[in-house]
Design a protein around this motif. Structure first.
Motif, PDB file in Angstrom:
ATOM      1  N   GLN A 271      47.454  26.874  38.836  1.00  0.00           N
ATOM      2  CA  GLN A 271      47.222  26.899  40.101  1.00  0.00           C
ATOM      3  C   GLN A 271      45.602  27.152  40.123  1.00  0.00           C
ATOM      4  O   GLN A 271      44.800  27.672  39.129  1.00  0.00           O
ATOM      5  CB  GLN A 271      47.654  28.205  40.867  1.00  0.00           C
ATOM      6  N   GLN A 272      44.871  26.628  41.415  1.00  0.00           N
ATOM      7  CA  GLN A 272      43.534  27.029  41.639  1.00  0.00           C
ATOM      8  C   GLN A 272      43.683  27.831  42.877  1.00  0.00           C
ATOM      9  O   GLN A 272      43.896  27.096  44.092  1.00  0.00           O
ATOM     10  CB  GLN A 272      42.820  26.005  41.571  1.00  0.00           C
ATOM     11  N   ILE A 273      43.074  28.988  42.939  1.00  0.00           N
ATOM     12  CA  ILE A 273      42.884  29.497  44.414  1.00  0.00           C
ATOM     13  C   ILE A 273      41.849  30.253  44.706  1.00  0.00           C
ATOM     14  O   ILE A 273      41.089  30.834  43.910  1.00  0.00           O
ATOM     15  CB  ILE A 273      44.136  30.801  44.222  1.00  0.00           C
ATOM     16  N   ILE A 274      41.387  29.853  45.932  1.00  0.00           N
ATOM     17  CA  ILE A 274      40.033  30.518  46.397  1.00  0.00           C
ATOM     18  C   ILE A 274      40.466  32.058  46.878  1.00  0.00           C
ATOM     19  O   ILE A 274      41.257  32.154  47.765  1.00  0.00           O
ATOM     20  CB  ILE A 274      39.457  30.060  47.454  1.00  0.00           C
ATOM     21  N   GLY A 275      39.756  32.998  46.227  1.00  0.00           N
ATOM     22  CA  GLY A 275      40.057  34.382  46.431  1.00  0.00           C
ATOM     23  C   GLY A 275      38.997  35.155  47.133  1.00  0.00           C
ATOM     24  O   GLY A 275      37.541  35.010  46.882  1.00  0.00           O
ATOM     25  N   TYR A 276      39.026  35.727  48.409  1.00  0.00           N
ATOM     26  CA  TYR A 276      38.190  36.304  49.089  1.00  0.00           C
ATOM     27  C   TYR A 276      38.307  37.890  49.124  1.00  0.00           C
ATOM     28  O   TYR A 276      39.499  38.240  49.549  1.00  0.00           O
ATOM     29  CB  TYR A 276      38.365  35.943  50.487  1.00  0.00           C
ATOM     30  N   GLY A 277      37.582  38.699  48.750  1.00  0.00           N
ATOM     31  CA  GLY A 277      37.588  39.984  48.653  1.00  0.00           C
ATOM     32  C   GLY A 277      38.269  40.399  47.280  1.00  0.00           C
ATOM     33  O   GLY A 277      39.100  39.774  46.760  1.00  0.00           O
ATOM     34  N   ASP A 278      38.024  41.720  46.795  1.00  0.00           N
ATOM     35  CA  ASP A 278      38.451  41.995  45.606  1.00  0.00           C
ATOM     36  C   ASP A 278      39.246  43.302  45.853  1.00  0.00           C
ATOM     37  O   ASP A 278      39.128  43.979  46.752  1.00  0.00           O
ATOM     38  CB  ASP A 278      37.344  42.381  44.671  1.00  0.00           C
ATOM     39  N   LEU A 279      40.548  43.351  44.920  1.00  0.00           N
ATOM     40  CA  LEU A 279      41.214  44.503  45.024  1.00  0.00           C
ATOM     41  C   LEU A 279      41.922  44.650  43.775  1.00  0.00           C
ATOM     42  O   LEU A 279      42.124  43.797  42.913  1.00  0.00           O
ATOM     43  CB  LEU A 279      42.299  44.617  46.224  1.00  0.00           C
ATOM     44  N   VAL A 280      42.337  45.822  43.607  1.00  0.00           N
ATOM     45  CA  VAL A 280      43.181  46.172  42.304  1.00  0.00           C
ATOM     46  C   VAL A 280      44.689  46.377  42.855  1.00  0.00           C
ATOM     47  O   VAL A 280      44.792  47.301  43.806  1.00  0.00           O
ATOM     48  CB  VAL A 280      42.813  47.373  41.652  1.00  0.00           C
ATOM     49  N   GLN A 281      45.826  45.724  42.445  1.00  0.00           N
ATOM     50  CA  GLN A 281      47.003  45.700  42.824  1.00  0.00           C
ATOM     51  C   GLN A 281      47.875  46.394  41.925  1.00  0.00           C
ATOM     52  O   GLN A 281      47.885  45.794  40.696  1.00  0.00           O
ATOM     53  CB  GLN A 281      47.399  44.321  43.307  1.00  0.00           C
ATOM     54  N   LYS A 282      48.817  47.306  42.296  1.00  0.00           N
ATOM     55  CA  LYS A 282      49.896  47.797  41.416  1.00  0.00           C
ATOM     56  C   LYS A 282      50.771  47.020  41.079  1.00  0.00           C
ATOM     57  O   LYS A 282      51.368  46.379  42.247  1.00  0.00           O
ATOM     58  CB  LYS A 282      49.917  49.329  41.522  1.00  0.00           C
ATOM     59  N   ARG A 283      51.288  46.452  40.153  1.00  0.00           N
ATOM     60  CA  ARG A 283      52.473  45.946  39.786  1.00  0.00           C
ATOM     61  C   ARG A 283      53.601  46.786  39.696  1.00  0.00           C
ATOM     62  O   ARG A 283      53.524  47.905  39.316  1.00  0.00           O
ATOM     63  CB  ARG A 283      52.332  44.833  38.512  1.00  0.00           C
ATOM     64  N   PRO A 284      54.715  46.064  40.040  1.00  0.00           N
ATOM     65  CA  PRO A 284      56.011  47.007  39.858  1.00  0.00           C
ATOM     66  C   PRO A 284      56.172  47.639  38.714  1.00  0.00           C
ATOM     67  O   PRO A 284      56.927  48.824  38.726  1.00  0.00           O
ATOM     68  CB  PRO A 284      57.308  46.169  40.062  1.00  0.00           C
TER      69      PRO A 284
END
Length: 140
Positions: free
Chosen positions: A52-65
């Motif tokens: 994939q190629q995804i344009i990301g806007y904004g940063d975050l840290v996401q907890k995985r399950p």
């Protein structure tokens, strides 16, 4: 997936056809609404196993399950083979906000944090603006 060294503008310029035009139009709508936040191209193998190629806007840290944390984006925009995808990683009251806006935005397919559109013309841009503004407000 990882942050790419390719600029978002360079990536967008390289997209052809109607989907390329749609990606550029959606970026023109989303980018100003996310002013002051990062705008980065993410590349690599996505969780479903596809490149994939995804344009990301904004940063975050996401907890995985399983407890690990990953760097990610608040909103992502991607061109798929047969549709456009918007990933909205903002959560309100325990659910992804994209689900709340899915019908009004015009999504043809709804995932946990993703909305997919077959054509640009199927997207209600006013509702999309509301969705992006809501996601940004939740992240601030």
């Amino acid at each position: 997936m990882h942050r790419s060294t390719t600029s978002v503008d360079e990536f967008l310029e390289g997209l052809d056809g109607a989907q390329g035009e749609a990606m550029r139009a959606l970026d023109l709508l989303i980018h100003p609404l996310m002013s002051g936040l990062s705008r980065t191209l993410w590349e690599g193998v996505f969780w479903g196993g596809t490149e994939q190629q995804i344009i990301g806007y904004g940063d975050l840290v996401q907890k995985r399950p399983r407890g690990a944390e990953v760097e990610w984006f608040l909103i992502g925009l991607a061109q798929q083979k047969n549709y456009l995808s918007l990933y909205v990683n903002a959560v309100e009251d325990g659910d992804y906000v994209g689900r709340r806006f899915a019908e009004s935005v015009g999504a043809s397919k709804v995932g946990a944090s993703s909305l997919s559109f077959k054509r640009f013309e199927d997207i209600n841009l006013e509702a999309l603006t509301d969705l992006v503004e809501t996601a940004r407000a939740l992240a601030d």
